[in-house]
Scaffold this active site. Structure first.
Site, PDB file in Angstrom:
ATOM      1  N   PRO A   1       0.594  -1.052   0.179  1.00 57.14           N
ATOM      2  CA  PRO A   1      -0.557   0.489  -0.387  1.00 57.14           C
ATOM      3  C   PRO A   1       1.230   0.847   0.249  1.00 57.14           C
ATOM      4  O   PRO A   1       1.449   1.554   0.567  1.00 57.14           O
ATOM      5  CB  PRO A   1      -0.645   0.542   1.051  1.00 57.14           C
ATOM      6  CG  PRO A   1      -0.015  -1.240   2.222  1.00 57.14           C
ATOM      7  CD  PRO A   1       0.684  -1.739   1.122  1.00 57.14           C
ATOM      8  N   LEU A   2       0.496   1.789  -1.115  1.00 57.17           N
ATOM      9  CA  LEU A   2       2.271   3.228  -1.191  1.00 57.17           C
ATOM     10  C   LEU A   2       0.886   4.634  -1.219  1.00 57.17           C
ATOM     11  O   LEU A   2      -0.213   4.658  -2.065  1.00 57.17           O
ATOM     12  CB  LEU A   2       2.147   3.067  -2.579  1.00 57.17           C
ATOM     13  CG  LEU A   2       3.435   1.249  -2.935  1.00 57.17           C
ATOM     14  CD1 LEU A   2       4.112   1.663  -4.269  1.00 57.17           C
ATOM     15  CD2 LEU A   2       4.541   1.648  -1.322  1.00 57.17           C
ATOM     16  N   THR A   3       1.009   5.783  -0.646  1.00 54.12           N
ATOM     17  CA  THR A   3       0.499   6.804  -0.202  1.00 54.12           C
ATOM     18  C   THR A   3       0.886   7.392  -1.613  1.00 54.12           C
ATOM     19  O   THR A   3       2.203   7.697  -2.204  1.00 54.12           O
ATOM     20  CB  THR A   3       1.115   7.275   0.569  1.00 54.12           C
ATOM     21  OG1 THR A   3      -0.147   6.820   1.896  1.00 54.12           O
ATOM     22  CG2 THR A   3       0.108   8.950   0.882  1.00 54.12           C
TER      23      THR A   3
ATOM     24  N   ALA B   1      -3.837   3.873   1.553  1.00 56.40           N
ATOM     25  CA  ALA B   1      -4.189   3.242   2.926  1.00 56.40           C
ATOM     26  C   ALA B   1      -5.366   5.030   2.556  1.00 56.40           C
ATOM     27  O   ALA B   1      -4.675   5.670   1.558  1.00 56.40           O
ATOM     28  CB  ALA B   1      -2.957   4.068   3.479  1.00 56.40           C
TER      29      ALA B   1
ATOM     30  N   GLN C   1      -6.407  -0.475   2.464  1.00 54.75           N
ATOM     31  CA  GLN C   1      -5.733  -0.366   3.286  1.00 54.75           C
ATOM     32  C   GLN C   1      -6.822   0.517   4.038  1.00 54.75           C
ATOM     33  O   GLN C   1      -6.322   1.834   3.294  1.00 54.75           O
ATOM     34  CB  GLN C   1      -4.240   0.094   3.175  1.00 54.75           C
ATOM     35  CG  GLN C   1      -3.754   0.469   4.346  1.00 54.75           C
ATOM     36  CD  GLN C   1      -2.672   0.510   4.878  1.00 54.75           C
ATOM     37  OE1 GLN C   1      -1.931   1.850   4.583  1.00 54.75           O
ATOM     38  NE2 GLN C   1      -1.484  -0.344   4.979  1.00 54.75           N
TER      39      GLN C   1
ATOM     40  N   HIS D   1      -4.412  -0.701   8.691  1.00 54.79           N
ATOM     41  CA  HIS D   1      -3.633  -0.084   8.983  1.00 54.79           C
ATOM     42  C   HIS D   1      -2.827   0.187  10.522  1.00 54.79           C
ATOM     43  O   HIS D   1      -3.350   0.634  10.717  1.00 54.79           O
ATOM     44  CB  HIS D   1      -3.619   1.468   7.791  1.00 54.79           C
ATOM     45  CG  HIS D   1      -1.635   2.312   8.154  1.00 54.79           C
ATOM     46  ND1 HIS D   1      -0.780   1.489   8.561  1.00 54.79           N
ATOM     47  CD2 HIS D   1      -1.421   3.181   6.874  1.00 54.79           C
ATOM     48  CE1 HIS D   1       0.202   2.261   8.210  1.00 54.79           C
ATOM     49  NE2 HIS D   1       0.274   2.889   6.749  1.00 54.79           N
ATOM     50  N   GLY D   2      -2.674  -0.617  11.076  1.00 59.98           N
ATOM     51  CA  GLY D   2      -1.815  -0.637  12.555  1.00 59.98           C
ATOM     52  C   GLY D   2      -0.341  -0.364  12.229  1.00 59.98           C
ATOM     53  O   GLY D   2       0.530  -0.693  13.666  1.00 59.98           O
TER      54      GLY D   2
ATOM     55  N   ASN E   1       3.341   1.743  11.261  1.00 61.56           N
ATOM     56  CA  ASN E   1       4.125   4.205  11.033  1.00 61.56           C
ATOM     57  C   ASN E   1       3.258   5.218  11.460  1.00 61.56           C
ATOM     58  O   ASN E   1       3.934   5.915  11.180  1.00 61.56           O
ATOM     59  CB  ASN E   1       3.593   3.517   9.698  1.00 61.56           C
ATOM     60  CG  ASN E   1       4.766   3.117   8.857  1.00 61.56           C
ATOM     61  OD1 ASN E   1       5.898   2.345   9.297  1.00 61.56           O
ATOM     62  ND2 ASN E   1       4.192   3.155   6.731  1.00 61.56           N
TER      63      ASN E   1
ATOM     64  N   TYR F   1       0.907   5.669  12.891  1.00 65.86           N
ATOM     65  CA  TYR F   1       0.118   6.604  13.333  1.00 65.86           C
ATOM     66  C   TYR F   1      -1.415   5.781  14.262  1.00 65.86           C
ATOM     67  O   TYR F   1      -0.849   5.575  15.354  1.00 65.86           O
ATOM     68  CB  TYR F   1      -1.233   5.691  11.081  1.00 65.86           C
ATOM     69  CG  TYR F   1      -0.182   6.291  10.794  1.00 65.86           C
ATOM     70  CD1 TYR F   1       0.256   8.112   9.997  1.00 65.86           C
ATOM     71  CD2 TYR F   1       0.461   5.494   9.043  1.00 65.86           C
ATOM     72  CE1 TYR F   1       0.598   8.112   9.381  1.00 65.86           C
ATOM     73  CE2 TYR F   1       1.170   6.076   8.514  1.00 65.86           C
ATOM     74  CZ  TYR F   1       1.360   7.479   7.830  1.00 65.86           C
ATOM     75  OH  TYR F   1       2.033   7.575   6.868  1.00 65.86           O
TER      76      TYR F   1
ATOM     77  N   ARG G   1      -1.630  -4.974   9.320  1.00 63.28           N
ATOM     78  CA  ARG G   1      -0.491  -4.369   9.011  1.00 63.28           C
ATOM     79  C   ARG G   1       0.428  -4.170   9.793  1.00 63.28           C
ATOM     80  O   ARG G   1       0.058  -2.892  10.458  1.00 63.28           O
ATOM     81  CB  ARG G   1      -0.446  -3.525   8.038  1.00 63.28           C
ATOM     82  CG  ARG G   1       0.827  -3.018   7.072  1.00 63.28           C
ATOM     83  CD  ARG G   1       1.443  -2.197   6.115  1.00 63.28           C
ATOM     84  NE  ARG G   1       2.653  -2.542   5.239  1.00 63.28           N
ATOM     85  CZ  ARG G   1       2.817  -2.107   4.626  1.00 63.28           C
ATOM     86  NH1 ARG G   1       2.948  -0.810   4.472  1.00 63.28           N
ATOM     87  NH2 ARG G   1       4.074  -2.078   3.824  1.00 63.28           N
TER      88      ARG G   1
ATOM     89  N   ASN H   1       7.156   8.159  11.643  1.00 60.66           N
ATOM     90  CA  ASN H   1       6.191   9.408  12.413  1.00 60.66           C
ATOM     91  C   ASN H   1       6.834   9.033  13.723  1.00 60.66           C
ATOM     92  O   ASN H   1       5.040   9.236  14.042  1.00 60.66           O
ATOM     93  CB  ASN H   1       5.286   8.784  12.076  1.00 60.66           C
ATOM     94  CG  ASN H   1       4.842   9.367  10.874  1.00 60.66           C
ATOM     95  OD1 ASN H   1       5.464  10.123   9.893  1.00 60.66           O
ATOM     96  ND2 ASN H   1       4.087   8.713   9.740  1.00 60.66           N
TER      97      ASN H   1
ATOM     98  N   ARG I   1      14.170  -2.592   8.555  1.00 60.15           N
ATOM     99  CA  ARG I   1      15.236  -1.725   8.105  1.00 60.15           C
ATOM    100  C   ARG I   1      14.897  -0.587   7.003  1.00 60.15           C
ATOM    101  O   ARG I   1      15.564   0.313   6.475  1.00 60.15           O
ATOM    102  CB  ARG I   1      16.458  -2.445   7.018  1.00 60.15           C
ATOM    103  CG  ARG I   1      15.421  -3.330   6.536  1.00 60.15           C
ATOM    104  CD  ARG I   1      16.236  -4.067   5.465  1.00 60.15           C
ATOM    105  NE  ARG I   1      15.360  -4.555   4.501  1.00 60.15           N
ATOM    106  CZ  ARG I   1      15.402  -5.999   4.398  1.00 60.15           C
ATOM    107  NH1 ARG I   1      15.375  -6.925   5.627  1.00 60.15           N
ATOM    108  NH2 ARG I   1      14.107  -6.525   3.259  1.00 60.15           N
TER     109      ARG I   1
ATOM    110  N   GLY J   1      11.833  -3.037   1.027  1.00 57.00           N
ATOM    111  CA  GLY J   1      13.709  -3.148   0.276  1.00 57.00           C
ATOM    112  C   GLY J   1      13.840  -4.520  -0.537  1.00 57.00           C
ATOM    113  O   GLY J   1      15.401  -4.327  -0.757  1.00 57.00           O
TER     114      GLY J   1
END
Length: 374
Positions: free
Chosen positions: A25-27, A60, A102, A180-181, A183, A185, A232, A240, A272, A306
């Site tokens: 999932p990519l903003t 997301a 997401q 989305h759990g 990063n 947020y 996730r 963040n 990483r 990555g």
């Protein structure tokens, strides 16, 4: 003995997939304004990356108007947004692909300029993000504000927004949803002790701090059924201002709570690569989420962060993960699964075009010349 690889079939929830190369999932910040609904350009982007029997996890999407922290992000709470997402889903299904959405709320990772009425963003507790700046709705740079702590009686309303977002995703035709759990947020803000200073049933010990995640997950399961819901998480992440002094007890408890539910999958962001949305990073001497937590999870485990094709194959063959979600290189290689399978070189991505804009850096990346003729 035949070990599974990126190109071994796998069953995720009720879906039989032909390969294990998934879109993370990519903003991308390219929704229509002011509706924040997906548009034809978004449908084209996802369709380019769809393959028969492949799983895409769409970006997301806030479940309510207070859940935004960036411009041009698509939502999943209005009829216009549902209609826009339906076009995306139809385009992916036309290619034989599977697509999950997401569900998102950013919590304190926002600014009052994005909030209805210009009020402060909400969070579990009034803890600002230190030493980082954010963008405002008019494109300026500003320090993060101190968020407003949610009242206990407001929390059920946010859980209901997740439930409604799940219903809207179902209405739009998605094949499933991911919570989305990760990063830093809202859900992770409840999980982690430095952002959750509450003294009610949602704060204090690990069981209470995990409660919001579990109640959101249960609400979404009631809409979709557990086998079409993923979660996730980003243990050991730093995005963040995400951080937990001792992550193992917290995430061990959370995963053990999720384990018996029968979810479609658990999805990790490898430490990483935590924070890659802001800059190129490759954190050294950090643990591996998939290695640490695989023993606790008997279901499908997706991980991201990555990976090269070779590293992804190794992770699957070693049993550390069942599938790999690719982000940045899937942006610049819409035909990524076939390129990896055939060993073709990859097109480099251009970070300057990740967020906002139009077709440039979004739908204009080429398919490999030999695949065009296939």
């Amino acid at each position: 003995m035949n070990f599974p690889s990126l190109f071994s079939p796998i069953k995720v929830g009720p879906y039989q997939l032909k390969h294990r190369v998934m879109l993370a999932p990519l903003t991308r910040m390219r929704a229509a304004k002011p509706s924040l609904a997906p548009r034809a350009l978004n449908a084209e982007y996802y369709a380019q990356r769809a393959t028969a029997g492949g799983l895409l996890i769409a970006e997301a999407s806030p479940v309510m108007a207070t859940g935004f922290g960036s411009p041009g992000v698509p939502g999943i709470y209005s009829e216009q947004q549902v209609a826009g997402w339906r076009e995306v889903v139809d385009a992916v299904h036309a290619k034989g692909g599977i697509i999950f959405l997401q569900l998102w709320h950013v919590g304190r990772v926002s600014h009052s300029s994005f909030q209805p009425g210009g009020v402060l963003p909400v969070a579990p507790s009034a803890v600002p993000i230190p030493n980082l700046k954010t963008g405002t709705a008019d494109g300026k740079s500003a320090p993060y504000e101190t968020p407003r702590a949610l009242e206990t009686d407001e929390i059920p309303g946010i859980i209901e927004a997740y439930r409604q977002g799940a219903k809207n995703a179902l209405k739009a035709g998605f094949d499933g949803v991911e919570i989305h759990g990760a990063n830093g947020y809202l859900i992770e803000q409840f999980l982690q002790s430095h952002t959750n200073l509450r003294t009610d049933r949602y704060g204090g010990g690990i069981e209470n701090r995990t409660r919001f995640l579990m109640e959101v997950t249960q609400a979404v399961i009631e809409v979709w059924g557990a086998n079409r819901v993923g979660v996730r998480l980003s243990p050991y992440g730093v995005a963040n201002d995400s951080r937990e002094p001792e992550p193992m007890p917290l995430y061990t408890h959370a995963i053990k709570q999720l384990e018996p539910l029968g979810l479609a999958y658990l999805h990790f962001i490898e430490p990483r690569s935590s924070g890659t949305g802001r800059a190129e990073v490759n954190h050294q001497n950090v643990p591996s989420a998939m290695v640490l937590f695989r023993p606790l999870w008997s279901g499908i485990l997706i991980t991201a962060g990555g990976f090269s094709g070779e590293a992804a194959n190794a992770a699957i063959a070693d049993g550390h993960a069942d599938a790999i979600a690719f982000g940045r290189i899937f942006i610049s290689n819409p035909d990524l699964p076939r390129r990896l399978q055939r060993g073709y070189p990859l097109t480099p991505y251009n970070r300057a075009t990740f967020y906002g804009g139009d077709a440039a850096g979004y739908t204009d990346y080429p398919v490999h010349a030999e695949l065009e003729q296939a």
